[in-house]
Design an enzyme around this catalytic site. Structure first.
Site, PDB file in Angstrom:
ATOM      1  N   CYS A   1      -4.057   2.226   6.043  1.00 31.48           N
ATOM      2  CA  CYS A   1      -4.323   3.258   5.052  1.00 31.48           C
ATOM      3  C   CYS A   1      -3.312   3.200   3.915  1.00 31.48           C
ATOM      4  CB  CYS A   1      -4.234   4.653   5.685  1.00 31.48           C
ATOM      5  SG  CYS A   1      -5.326   4.894   7.087  1.00 31.48           S
TER       6      CYS A   1
ATOM      7  N   ARG B   1      -8.286   5.893   3.442  1.00 23.56           N
ATOM      8  CA  ARG B   1      -8.419   5.517   4.854  1.00 23.56           C
ATOM      9  C   ARG B   1      -9.160   4.211   5.087  1.00 23.56           C
ATOM     10  NH1 ARG B   1     -11.766   7.829   9.934  1.00 23.56           N
ATOM     11  NH2 ARG B   1     -10.382   7.016  11.545  1.00 23.56           N
ATOM     12  N   LEU B   2      -8.551   3.371   5.939  1.00 19.51           N
ATOM     13  CA  LEU B   2      -9.219   2.220   6.540  1.00 19.51           C
ATOM     14  C   LEU B   2      -9.465   2.584   7.992  1.00 19.51           C
ATOM     15  CD1 LEU B   2     -10.121  -0.804   6.328  1.00 19.51           C
ATOM     16  CD2 LEU B   2      -7.819  -1.406   7.079  1.00 19.51           C
TER      17      LEU B   2
ATOM     18  N   ILE C   1     -10.036   2.387  11.725  1.00 16.45           N
ATOM     19  CA  ILE C   1      -9.843   1.405  12.796  1.00 16.45           C
ATOM     20  C   ILE C   1      -9.909   2.078  14.163  1.00 16.45           C
ATOM     21  CG2 ILE C   1      -8.156  -0.178  13.834  1.00 16.45           C
ATOM     22  CD1 ILE C   1      -7.312  -0.899  10.972  1.00 16.45           C
TER      23      ILE C   1
ATOM     24  N   ASN D   1       0.078   6.131   7.898  1.00 16.72           N
ATOM     25  CA  ASN D   1      -0.422   4.771   7.729  1.00 16.72           C
ATOM     26  C   ASN D   1       0.115   3.938   8.873  1.00 16.72           C
ATOM     27  OD1 ASN D   1      -1.221   2.197   6.784  1.00 16.72           O
ATOM     28  ND2 ASN D   1       0.696   1.972   5.653  1.00 16.72           N
ATOM     29  N   GLY D   2      -0.774   3.298   9.642  1.00 16.38           N
ATOM     30  CA  GLY D   2      -0.322   2.438  10.724  1.00 16.38           C
ATOM     31  C   GLY D   2      -1.088   2.671  12.007  1.00 16.38           C
ATOM     32  N   GLU D   3      -0.486   2.222  13.107  1.00 19.54           N
ATOM     33  CA  GLU D   3      -1.104   2.373  14.423  1.00 19.54           C
ATOM     34  C   GLU D   3      -0.045   2.820  15.424  1.00 19.54           C
ATOM     35  OE1 GLU D   3      -4.260   2.087  14.717  1.00 19.54           O
ATOM     36  OE2 GLU D   3      -4.782   0.939  12.918  1.00 19.54           O
TER      37      GLU D   3
ATOM     38  N   LEU E   1      -4.816 -14.680  12.372  1.00 16.38           N
ATOM     39  CA  LEU E   1      -4.452 -15.625  11.337  1.00 16.38           C
ATOM     40  C   LEU E   1      -3.855 -16.838  12.031  1.00 16.38           C
ATOM     41  CD1 LEU E   1      -2.745 -13.251   8.716  1.00 16.38           C
ATOM     42  CD2 LEU E   1      -5.137 -13.981   8.826  1.00 16.38           C
TER      43      LEU E   1
ATOM     44  N   THR F   1       9.408 -16.985  -2.832  1.00 18.29           N
ATOM     45  CA  THR F   1       8.727 -17.419  -1.613  1.00 18.29           C
ATOM     46  C   THR F   1       7.610 -16.468  -1.215  1.00 18.29           C
ATOM     47  OG1 THR F   1       9.092 -18.291   0.614  1.00 18.29           O
ATOM     48  CG2 THR F   1      10.288 -16.284   0.046  1.00 18.29           C
TER      49      THR F   1
ATOM     50  N   ARG G   1       4.618 -17.423  -3.470  1.00 21.32           N
ATOM     51  CA  ARG G   1       4.056 -18.710  -3.043  1.00 21.32           C
ATOM     52  C   ARG G   1       3.192 -18.556  -1.792  1.00 21.32           C
ATOM     53  NH1 ARG G   1       9.334 -22.737  -3.096  1.00 21.32           N
ATOM     54  NH2 ARG G   1       9.556 -23.009  -5.372  1.00 21.32           N
TER      55      ARG G   1
ATOM     56  N   SER H   1      -0.879 -11.531  13.388  1.00 20.52           N
ATOM     57  CA  SER H   1      -0.146 -12.499  12.573  1.00 20.52           C
ATOM     58  C   SER H   1       1.198 -12.805  13.245  1.00 20.52           C
ATOM     59  CB  SER H   1       0.062 -11.946  11.161  1.00 20.52           C
ATOM     60  OG  SER H   1       0.489 -12.949  10.272  1.00 20.52           O
ATOM     61  N   GLY H   2       1.794 -13.943  12.882  1.00 21.72           N
ATOM     62  CA  GLY H   2       2.962 -14.432  13.603  1.00 21.72           C
ATOM     63  C   GLY H   2       4.303 -14.137  12.987  1.00 21.72           C
TER      64      GLY H   2
END
Length: 538
Positions: A2, A47-48, A50, A71-73, A225, A305, A308, A330-331
């Site tokens: 969000c 709001r997104l 989920i 915002n978050g989980e 990802l 960076t 990029r 994601s890592g």
């Protein structure tokens, strides 16, 4: 998940606040709402959806008079509902709602009870509290306008032209008018001398598996990802196993300039090995250059960076949301925790190595976490990062430094992480990927990307402009034409000194060439000693 905006203080027009909030509507394309309290404070939310797709609209009211935006989980929300908050009446099934009830139950002393990624504001009368997760996975900014009103927002966009000063809200802290900023996250590992634990590979494997399991919590489809590097491949392997237990198949996503890009080839190999539903995206250098202005507006940084690496991530995120995926793993974090960047090989001592891992973890919110959040949320996609789970950090960061250092293993970086998942009887990954050398994301999409990006930026900035850079940008003066080009775009959108001061440049230590590309390190298998052409910071 969000975008949040809170204004503490009277006098702001509701319509204006709605317009300010809409500057980050990309973070929450599903719905938006606003609430003005009896005291005139304003909470707005983009709001997104989920968790709890139907009744989780924000701001959320507590049992009494408090309101909250988040915002978050919160990964342990069900545990909190069933335990500490079992006597509270909940209005929604949203994970976010536990925050306002914890505030009602414990006042300000509750953030240590949250297991998740979050930025929130709770308002109760004229009292309020704002807080941010331990590592800064979710962004948060705060500011003060000319009338003394206090602002909090997920991005700079809503507040930069409203506040006389603003800054980044520090991770691991909360703020109230009475206490000011309070550091609630005080892990043992922040003292470098505490890294004394004996190596236990099964403990590393178990903690990362549990960290990944938590982050599969969702009422919408989840993907990964998959760059084909060690970190994203491991999270993909673990997620694929966990979903298979539930009869589900994992969607994986990779990107490169073409099918022969180093990451694209490795990702295909991993996806085939894991049996994921794999999607490979390509972009051209021309497309990357074309979106730089929009990208920097989204990123709110001029760090070389970050720009990029965010370009391919931006294109990848668009392709993922077009397929209906809202959440990806994601890592980020593994290189900081385990000393994975190639420059870590050059650490002058074990003590220096450990101190650098701690600082890199603490500063992730200025670099990789900022990139991961804003380049994905530009398209309403949420990125979750298992390596930055609190419990996993408590395991990994307290292992003896000697056990982590590449020089202990003939220069192999992240050796113990690789070894923890080197299980021949039940392999997680193909051996050639498990032991693949570190390839930074901006390099792995195709070496031509950075090379031609540097060349393009050099063509757009004159020698005279670079020579007089300190006159135009006295703070954090850019030292290369590439850095100048990004800074100039950033300055057009965010001309305030406060904005420039939120940016921290990512520069490798202990190596002669200060370009942030992994290929600038002599240890890289295809080292490019000419990259950036000169020994300068960017």
């Amino acid at each position: 998940m969000c975008g949040i905006l809170a204004i503490i203080g009277k006098g702001k027009e509701e319509q204006l606040v709605k317009q300010l909030s809409k500057r980050m509507s990309h973070r929450g394309p599903d719905e938006s709402d606003i609430h003005i309290t009896e005291n005139g404070h304003i909470l707005s939310h983009e709001r997104l959806s989920i968790i709890d797709l139907h009744s989780g609209k924000q701001p959320i009211k507590g049992t009494k008079s408090a309101y909250m935006v988040h915002n978050g989980e919160i990964y342990n929300h069900q545990e909190l509902r069933d335990g500490l908050l079992k006597d509270h009446t909940f209005r929604t099934k949203s994970d976010s709602e536990v925050i306002v009830h914890l505030y009602e139950e414990f006042g300000c002393e509750f953030l240590h009870l949250l297991d998740g990624d979050f930025a929130f504001v709770v308002v109760n009368g004229d009292d309020f509290i704002a807080g941010r997760d331990p590592l800064g996975v979710k962004p948060l900014y705060y500011g003060l306008d000319e009338r003394g009103r206090v602002y909090f927002a997920s991005e700079m966009k809503p507040i930069a032209d409203q506040c006389k000063t603003f800054s980044t809200f520090p991770p691991g802290h909360y703020y109230t008018p009475e206490t000011g900023f309070v550091k609630y996250y005080k892990p043992e590992y922040e003292d470098y001398k505490k890294a004394t634990n004996t190596l236990d590979l099964s403990q590393i494997r178990g903690a990362l598996t549990e960290a990944t399991r938590k982050r599969l919590m969702s009422d919408v489809p989840i993907g990964v990802l998959l760059s084909g590097g060690l970190d994203s491949s491991l999270t993909s392997a673990i997620a694929a196993r966990l979903l298979k237990e539930k009869g589900k198949k994992l969607h994986s996503f990779s990107i490169g300039l073409d099918a022969e890009a180093p990451d694209a080839k490795a990702a295909r190999k991993v996806a085939e090995f894991l049996g994921t539903e794999h999607h490979e995206i390509h972009f051209t250098i021309e497309q990357g250059i074309e979106i730089l202005e929009k990208l920097i507006w989204h990123l709110e940084t001029y760090d070389v960076t970050s720009v990029r690496a965010s370009t391919p991530m931006y294109f990848l995120s668009k392709a993922i949301t077009d397929l209906g995926i809202k959440v990806v793993l994601s890592g980020e974090g593994a290189d900081e925790i385990f000393g994975g960047y190639l420059y870590f090989r050059n650490a002058p001592s074990t003590e220096d190595f450990q101190k650098e891992t701690i600082e890199r973890v603490q500063k992730l919110f200025t670099a990789d976490l900022l990139r991961a959040d804003k380049s994905t949320m530009a398209h309403g996609l949420e990125a979750r990062v298992p390596f930055l789970d609190k419990a996993f950090l408590d395991v990994a960061m307290l292992i003896k430094s000697e056990e982590k250092q590449p020089k202990t293993y003939d220069g192999v970086e992240k050796y113990i992480l690789r070894k923890a998942f080197d299980t021949p009887e039940d392999p997680y990954l193909p051996s050639e990927v498990l032991w693949r050398q570190k390839e930074q994301f901006s390099d792995g999409v195709g070496y031509n990307w950075i090379d031609q990006l540097i060349e393009y930026c050099s063509s757009k900035v004159t020698d005279e402009q670079l020579e007089s850079a300190a006159e135009k940008f006295p703070y954090n003066t850019p030292a290369t034409k590439e850095a100048y080009f990004y800074r100039d775009i950033f300055h057009k959108h965010f001309p305030q000194l406060s904005a420039a001061q939120t940016v921290r440049k990512w520069i490798p230590k202990w190596q002669e060439n200060q370009d942030p590309s992994g290929r600038a390190n002599a240890a890289h298998v295809q080292a490019d000693t000419d990259i950036a052409k000169s020994n300068i910071s960017v």
